[in-house]
Design a protein around this motif. Structure first.
Motif, PDB file in Angstrom:
ATOM      1  N   UNK A   5       0.830  -1.215   0.000  1.00 28.70           N
ATOM      2  CA  UNK A   5       0.000   0.000   0.000  1.00 28.70           C
ATOM      3  C   UNK A   5       0.863   1.263   0.000  1.00 28.70           C
ATOM      4  N   UNK A   6       1.942   1.227   0.759  1.00 27.24           N
ATOM      5  CA  UNK A   6       2.815   2.398   0.875  1.00 27.24           C
ATOM      6  C   UNK A   6       3.861   2.476  -0.234  1.00 27.24           C
ATOM      7  N   UNK A   7       3.988   1.407  -1.002  1.00 26.76           N
ATOM      8  CA  UNK A   7       5.000   1.377  -2.054  1.00 26.76           C
ATOM      9  C   UNK A   7       6.407   1.299  -1.487  1.00 26.76           C
ATOM     10  N   UNK A   8       6.547   0.587  -0.370  1.00 29.97           N
ATOM     11  CA  UNK A   8       7.844   0.462   0.301  1.00 29.97           C
ATOM     12  C   UNK A   8       8.321  -0.989   0.304  1.00 29.97           C
ATOM     13  N   UNK A   9       9.622  -1.204   0.414  1.00 28.81           N
ATOM     14  CA  UNK A   9      10.135  -2.569   0.547  1.00 28.81           C
ATOM     15  C   UNK A   9       9.649  -3.207   1.850  1.00 28.81           C
ATOM     16  N   UNK A 152      -5.052  -1.414  10.272  1.00 28.18           N
ATOM     17  CA  UNK A 152      -3.708  -0.841  10.237  1.00 28.18           C
ATOM     18  C   UNK A 152      -3.687   0.389   9.326  1.00 28.18           C
ATOM     19  N   UNK A 153      -4.296   0.283   8.153  1.00 31.63           N
ATOM     20  CA  UNK A 153      -4.327   1.419   7.234  1.00 31.63           C
ATOM     21  C   UNK A 153      -5.083   2.605   7.836  1.00 31.63           C
ATOM     22  N   UNK A 154      -6.171   2.321   8.540  1.00 29.75           N
ATOM     23  CA  UNK A 154      -6.912   3.396   9.210  1.00 29.75           C
ATOM     24  C   UNK A 154      -6.038   4.067  10.250  1.00 29.75           C
ATOM     25  N   UNK A 155      -5.297   3.271  11.020  1.00 29.79           N
ATOM     26  CA  UNK A 155      -4.414   3.831  12.062  1.00 29.79           C
ATOM     27  C   UNK A 155      -3.279   4.640  11.433  1.00 29.79           C
ATOM     28  N   UNK A 156      -2.819   4.221  10.273  1.00 38.43           N
ATOM     29  CA  UNK A 156      -1.774   4.984   9.570  1.00 38.43           C
ATOM     30  C   UNK A 156      -2.302   6.369   9.193  1.00 38.43           C
ATOM     31  N   UNK A 157      -3.540   6.392   8.740  1.00 39.02           N
ATOM     32  CA  UNK A 157      -4.148   7.647   8.292  1.00 39.02           C
ATOM     33  C   UNK A 157      -4.478   8.591   9.443  1.00 39.02           C
ATOM     34  N   UNK A 158      -4.629   8.043  10.660  1.00 40.79           N
ATOM     35  CA  UNK A 158      -4.933   8.877  11.831  1.00 40.79           C
ATOM     36  C   UNK A 158      -3.722   9.681  12.280  1.00 40.79           C
ATOM     37  N   UNK A 159      -2.562   9.235  11.928  1.00 43.66           N
ATOM     38  CA  UNK A 159      -1.340   9.867  12.438  1.00 43.66           C
ATOM     39  C   UNK A 159      -0.951  11.077  11.652  1.00 43.66           C
TER      40      UNK A 159
END
Length: 159
Positions: A5-9, A152-159
């Motif tokens: 989702x983040x485009x990261x390794x 997890x994605x929701x928590x990422x967006x809260x930050x």
């Protein structure tokens, strides 16, 4: 899923160790022995393996790290900044059940129980350090994988 989702390794230490265990070296023998018995890979080897992997990712904007650090020595060997720690909580019995279904040679019930014992003794104490630094996000890991990922994605967006 988060890394995608983040485009990261995505750096999964367990897979990194399993790959290294197939090499023909003394270090590979030590890794294989640790994996098969449920013990932690020796800290010096774990720290070095992560540093080597991160050196190959040096020009990246970041990465998702799975399964590291496992104890205080590995935490001290981490030379990069941690932005967030997701603690996906699953009861021990459920963890063993799920891991046995993976079918990996080193996932024997005895080894898994030993890994969980080490986790409770060595890894769980690190959670308070992450909590104190306001990095820890606790996630209920019992729902379906897709639901856990969505949380997890929701928590990422809260930050």
């Amino acid at each position: 899923m988060l890394a995608e989702h983040l485009g990261l390794p995505y750096i999964e230490m367990g897979q990194l160790f399993r790959d290294r265990a197939n090499e023909d070296s003394e270090v590979a023998k030590q890794i294989k022995s640790a994996l098969n018995s449920g013990e932690l890979v020796p800290d010096e080897i774990a720290v070095k393996a992560l540093h080597e992997k991160l050196a190959r990712q040096a020009n990246r904007a970041g990465f998702v790290l799975d399964g590291y650090p496992r104890n205080q020595a590995q935490m001290e060997g981490l030379t990069t900044t941690i932005d967030k720690v997701f603690y996906v909580k699953v009861p021990d019995e459920e963890s063993i059940s799920r891991l046995l279904k993976r079918g990996r040679a080193d996932d024997t019930e005895e080894a898994l129980k030993r890994r969980l014992q080490i986790y409770h003794e060595k890894t769980e104490p690190l959670l308070s350090q992450f909590r104190t630094k306001n990095l820890l996000v606790e996630i209920d890991g019992q729902p379906a994988v897709e639901d856990v990922n969505r949380t997890i994605l929701e928590k990422m967006n809260e930050q």
